[in-house]
Design an enzyme around this catalytic site. Structure first.
Site, PDB file in Angstrom:
ATOM      1  N   ASP A   1       0.874  -1.175   0.000  1.00  0.00           N
ATOM      2  CA  ASP A   1       0.000   0.000   0.000  1.00  0.00           C
ATOM      3  C   ASP A   1       0.911   1.225   0.000  1.00  0.00           C
ATOM      4  O   ASP A   1       2.032   1.155  -0.498  1.00  0.00           O
ATOM      5  CB  ASP A   1      -0.949  -0.026   1.203  1.00  0.00           C
ATOM      6  CG  ASP A   1      -2.272   0.693   0.935  1.00  0.00           C
ATOM      7  OD1 ASP A   1      -2.217   1.790   0.349  1.00  0.00           O
ATOM      8  OD2 ASP A   1      -3.337   0.188   1.315  1.00  0.00           O
TER       9      ASP A   1
ATOM     10  N   HIS B   1       1.408   1.987  -3.424  1.00  0.00           N
ATOM     11  CA  HIS B   1       0.393   2.766  -4.145  1.00  0.00           C
ATOM     12  C   HIS B   1       0.816   4.231  -4.243  1.00  0.00           C
ATOM     13  O   HIS B   1       0.434   4.924  -5.173  1.00  0.00           O
ATOM     14  CB  HIS B   1      -0.956   2.666  -3.435  1.00  0.00           C
ATOM     15  CG  HIS B   1      -1.554   1.298  -3.467  1.00  0.00           C
ATOM     16  ND1 HIS B   1      -1.267   0.380  -4.449  1.00  0.00           N
ATOM     17  CD2 HIS B   1      -2.438   0.678  -2.637  1.00  0.00           C
ATOM     18  CE1 HIS B   1      -1.932  -0.743  -4.229  1.00  0.00           C
ATOM     19  NE2 HIS B   1      -2.643  -0.585  -3.131  1.00  0.00           N
TER      20      HIS B   1
END
Length: 443
Positions: free
Chosen positions: A206, A238
């Site tokens: 993430d 991300h």
């Protein structure tokens, strides 16, 4: 680190990966060091299997080279505690390493802290957990915190989560979680003050480093402020360095410098939405190199992930009444940034009609695009489609300065504007040609 008669306490090696749990022994040594006024608990080489541990004031937990502190993924070993989960008050499983209301807490050493997150991730995907997963390192309401040198692996959820802490130093730490592991952010300071992150390598599933300040559900709005991120390598997340989307208590005074982003979906990423309120201000990014990123710079005030993100008011591009829930983003500056093999866009800013993103500048920014990129969605908001090789996209902005921005290989207009005022362009080029005109683009 103050030291007392508890210094030094050493745990012998457990070379059997399936050996007996050492939770009680390790915790007893931590408690004894604290009772003696402070000290150092040393975890020696070998595998040490344990459940959740609570760190104490004036105690350093030192994991030696060759040592693995391995957390057994049994929910019964992680008691429930009141904390925050994704910015909102929640009852969660106690973090693997947890400190609450402590001071002078340190986690050091060249060994490995292994969260054994695989069963936790499977349970999360299956929806069988009654309470949120433990973070690997959770530091709540602490002062003078140090996390240094250790390798952190397979975190059940966020990896390092300082919450409501002051004077936090995280340096020379290596964090590795699989790219498909859910919500395994690297370093998440939340509502913290005076945070220094340096020399870290973060490769996660993430966001790599993300600054947060609670959501609209948080009763006490406490800012995350005075944060430096220096000399880090950020991989596969991300976002490289991210602010939000939980920022109801404000995020301010942030410096990101001398970093490398490799293969992250987005580089510098700011995200929020209506209802959250809060202000992001005084953010400076300089001397950053990016390679193989989807979009180097993203600001998204229509972020739709999380509870309430799909409400119509979040996606509505028309102006809404301004109130306490209206977020503010201003005074964000990027300088001396190089990005290669970019996929979607050089920059993508999606601000609110009622309160545009203000005082934004890009100075000495060089972007070249991948030869044959896969389409990528630059901002997670309704109506934003996957794209390739777009230039600088500015929607809902005011007082923007672009100086010495160089684009190579973009398709279509290198500068697309909608609801953008006060945009000034100096010495910018697209494929070597001066960037003097912009065409209207509907996002």
């Amino acid at each position: 680190m103050a030291r007392g008669s508890g210094d030094v306490s050493v745990l012998e090696a457990d070379v059997e990966a399936g050996g007996a749990l050492e939770t009680d022994e390790i915790q007893a040594r931590i408690d004894a060091a604290a009772a003696a006024g402070g000290g150092r608990v040393v975890v020696g080489p070998g595998v040490h299997r344990t459940g959740a541990l609570r760190l104490r004031s004036h105690v350093e937990l030192h994991v030696e080279a060759g040592a693995v502190l391995q957390f057994v993924p049994d929910p019964s070993l992680y008691p429930l505690v009141d904390a925050r989960w994704e910015g909102a008050p929640a009852t969660i499983h106690q973090p693997c390493l947890w400190a609450s209301g402590a001071e002078d807490v340190s986690i050091t050493g060249s060994g490995t802290i292994d969260g054994a997150g695989d069963p936790w991730w499977d349970a999360y995907r299956a929806g069988t957990l009654e309470h949120p997963r433990p973070t690997l390192v959770g530091l709540h309401g602490c002062r003078r915190v140090v996390v240094r040198d250790v390798a952190l692996r397979r975190s059940p959820a966020w990896t390092v989560h300082p919450l409501l802490c002051e004077d936090v130093s995280i340096r020379d730490v290596s964090i590795l979680n699989p790219p498909d592991s859910p919500n395994t952010d690297g370093i998440d300071p939340e509502s913290c003050r005076n945070v220094r992150i340096s020399g870290c390598h973060v490769d996660v599933g993430d966001d790599c480093i993300v600054l947060k300040a609670g959501t609209e559900e948080t009763a006490d709005r406490v800012a995350c402020e005075n944060v430096t991120v220096v000399g880090c390598t950020l991989v596969h997340g991300h976002g490289g360095v991210v602010i939000g989307s939980e920022m109801s208590g404000d995020v301010r005074n942030v410096v990101v410098a001398d970093c490398v982003f490799q293969g992250t979906d987005r580089g510098i990423r700011l995200k929020t939405r209506r209802g959250r309120g809060g202000t992001i201000e005084d953010v400076r990014v300089s001397n950053v190199v990016m390679d193989d990123v989807g979009c180097p710079f993203v600001v998204n005030e229509h972020y739709f992930c999380g509870p309430g993100g799909r409400e119509p008011v979040v996606s509505d591009r028309a102006a809404q009444p301004v109130g306490e829930g209206t977020p503010t983003i201003r005074r964000v500056h990027l300088a001396h940034v190089s990005a290669r093999r970019v996929r979607a866009a050089a920059a993508f800013v999606l601000g609110l009609a009622e309160r545009p993103v203000a005082e934004l500048s890009l100075d000495d920014v060089s972007v070249s695009f991948a030869d044959d990129p896969e389409p990528f969605v630059p901002a997670m908001a309704e109506g934003v489609e996957a794209s390739v090789r777009r230039g600088v996209v500015l929607v809902g902005c005011e007082d923007v300065r672009l100086r010495d921005v160089r684009l190579v290989g973009c398709e279509g207009s290198p500068l697309a504007l909608e609801r953008a005022s006060g945009v000034r362009v100096f010495d910018c080029t697209a494929d070597g040609k001066p960037l003097s005109d912009a065409e209207l683009s509907v996002i």
